[in-house]
Design an enzyme around this catalytic site. Structure first.
Site, PDB file in Angstrom:
ATOM      1  N   ASP A  57       7.973   5.346 -11.701  1.00 18.13           N
ATOM      2  CA  ASP A  57       7.375   5.923 -12.902  1.00 18.13           C
ATOM      3  C   ASP A  57       8.064   7.209 -13.326  1.00 18.13           C
ATOM      4  O   ASP A  57       8.155   7.512 -14.521  1.00 18.13           O
ATOM      5  CB  ASP A  57       5.886   6.185 -12.674  1.00 18.13           C
ATOM      6  CG  ASP A  57       5.050   4.920 -12.761  1.00 18.13           C
ATOM      7  OD1 ASP A  57       5.633   3.844 -13.002  1.00 18.13           O
ATOM      8  OD2 ASP A  57       3.814   4.997 -12.582  1.00 18.13           O
ATOM      9  N   SER A 107       0.796  -1.217   0.000  1.00 23.91           N
ATOM     10  CA  SER A 107       0.000   0.000   0.000  1.00 23.91           C
ATOM     11  C   SER A 107       0.835   1.276   0.000  1.00 23.91           C
ATOM     12  O   SER A 107       1.299   1.711  -1.036  1.00 23.91           O
ATOM     13  CB  SER A 107      -0.987  -0.014   1.156  1.00 23.91           C
ATOM     14  OG  SER A 107      -1.977  -0.975   0.911  1.00 23.91           O
ATOM     15  N   LYS A 113      -1.401  -4.465  -2.942  1.00 24.90           N
ATOM     16  CA  LYS A 113      -2.674  -3.973  -2.415  1.00 24.90           C
ATOM     17  C   LYS A 113      -2.922  -2.572  -2.962  1.00 24.90           C
ATOM     18  O   LYS A 113      -2.303  -1.611  -2.545  1.00 24.90           O
ATOM     19  CB  LYS A 113      -2.690  -3.944  -0.889  1.00 24.90           C
ATOM     20  CG  LYS A 113      -4.033  -3.460  -0.356  1.00 24.90           C
ATOM     21  CD  LYS A 113      -4.056  -3.402   1.146  1.00 24.90           C
ATOM     22  CE  LYS A 113      -5.418  -2.929   1.626  1.00 24.90           C
ATOM     23  NZ  LYS A 113      -5.695  -1.531   1.237  1.00 24.90           N
TER      24      LYS A 113
END
Length: 446
Positions: free
Chosen positions: A308, A297, A322
């Site tokens: 990214d 998470s 998750k």
């Protein structure tokens, strides 16, 4: 902390639960639901009239609520009384117990990860272990909250855990002395070659500021300028969504950090860089983020954002996976509903649900003597019964790719120990940074 403040201020992203600062509107009851409510009431009346023993109304109603939420996903739940108190102490990060993040799997208590430095961690409990008995009493089928309650207790008291570890033929007993779990959310040390190592153990309050303070201390201790940074998110089950955003913002100068998308109004939110901290505190510095199957998470939000934006190289094992958001919705003054209301996405639009964050360089923890057997039984979100399915529909081979053997990593735990290497993943990250120049991929930004 009171329920009102829980719902108001942001909150937890753990392998088991995420509680953000959002509210959801009440939905209208479908007009076709009448017959289904009639069925529920008919069962209630029949149980009250015919069950072998008298049953209190609250037992039946709470059981119906629990069953309703269990039919949705592993993370939605009804919390009241002691359950809600336990959540509050978890948010505060200060309680007396063993220091474990656990989940119920088909009636068994399975360990997601021990908190680093906790009594359970020091006793050798590992992610993927099952606890079958407490002080010799079988706990299979016991409600998870009750099992957790039994494991907690006064500081200095001891409890015997019977542990089944996949890959071993027989269960074994471990005596653990309870301690006050005042988790250090951030720890750090300066490694050879002026490489900083910052470990984020949970995402509790002020983690972003704590990491900033750790960075300043590392700069002060270094002989000259720092040459690299390892941000260690391994076995970090999560914490505050706001702090995940703040930590990411320390190393990003522009662009999206994370977004969440839900069905209800107000559940689609975006979080961008330069809203918590200004600038990249380590601009131009090569950086590695370490993750493993216990990184969930909030940890995945940070790893996904830095990956990214190509701000860091991600190393280690594929993360837990998750990618759902749970909102804490107060029900009166002493109860709350923890309900899955949205999914979250990395800056590129990738949902980590099921698939997790795949490292740029997969590095197995060769220092673990049980690696081969434990890897076959490693648990992630995709293994939980009733988990949300990734909307993209990942193929099995995509999820299994990280289990293939890599010819670069063939040393045994015994051989590494003989070389004085206790943590191979960290060792590998540090060695890569020592060979990295400021122009390498780890330090590139958009």
């Amino acid at each position: 902390m009171k329920i009102a403040s829980l719902a108001r201020s942001a909150a937890l992203v753990t392998a088991v639960a995420l509680i953000p600062a959002t509210t959801a509107g009440l939905a209208r009851v479908d007009g076709n639901a009448g017959p289904e409510f009639g069925k529920l009431f008919a069962v209630y009346e029949r149980v009250k009239a015919s069950y072998v023993e008298p049953v209190e109304d609250d037992v039946l109603i709470n059981g119906a609520i629990d069953g309703m939420l269990a039919a949705l996903d592993p993370h939605s739940a009804y919390l009241d009384g002691s359950d809600l108190q336990r959540l509050e102490t978890m948010i505060d990060g200060n309680y007396s117990g063993l220091g474990l993040s656990v989940v119920s799997e088909d009636g068994a208590v399975k360990i997601i990860s021990p908190f680093r430095g906790s009594p359970a961690d020091q006793a050798g409990i590992k992610a993927g272990d099952y606890i079958t008995h407490l002080d010799g009493e079988l706990i299979y089928g016991l409600e998870l909250d009750e099992a957790v309650s039994r494991m907690r207790g006064r500081e200095g008291t001891s409890i015997r855990l019977t542990v089944f570890r996949p890959g071993r033929d027989e269960p074994f007993d471990v005596d653990v002395t309870r301690g006050v779990i005042e988790l250090e959310p951030v720890t750090w040390e300066l490694k050879d070659g002026n490489i900083g190592h910052i470990m984020v153990n949970e995402f509790s309050r002020d983690v972003g500021s704590d990491v900033y303070a750790a960075w300043k201390d590392l700069q002060a201790k270094a002989t000259g300028r720092l040459n690299g940074l390892v941000l260690d998110l391994r076995s970090n089950p999560g914490g505050s969504l706001d702090e995940a955003v703040a930590l990411s913002d320390l190393f990003l100068t522009k662009g999206r950090i994370v977004s969440q998308r839900g069905r209800a109004r107000g559940e689609s939110i975006t979080y961008d860089a330069e809203t918590v901290f200004r600038g990249d505190i380590a601009e131009g510095l090569p950086m590695v983020v370490l993750i493993d199957a216990g990184s969930a998470s909030a940890s995945e939000i940070v790893a996904g954002a830095l990956q990214d934006h190509r701000r860091a190289v991600i190393m280690g094992d594929r993360s837990f996976g998750k990618g759902s958001v749970q909102s804490l919705l107060p029900l009166g003054r002493s109860a709350a509903l923890k309900l899955t209301t949205a999914r979250y996405y990395t800056p590129s639009g990738h949902s980590v649900q099921e698939g997790g964050i795949r490292p740029d360089i997969s590095v197995p923890q060769l220092s673990d003597p049980d690696l081969a057997t434990r890897s076959r039984f490693r648990m992630r979100e995709s293994d939980l019964r009733g988990h949300l399915v990734n909307e993209i529909g990942l193929k099995d081979e995509d999820l299994e790719r990280d289990k293939r053997d890599d010819p670069r990593f063939q040393l045994t735990a015994e051989e590494l120990e003989a070389q004085g290497i206790e943590d191979f993943q960290l060792h590998y990250a540090l060695e890569n940074l020592r060979r990295t120049t400021p122009s390498a991929v780890a330090s590139r930004t958009n």
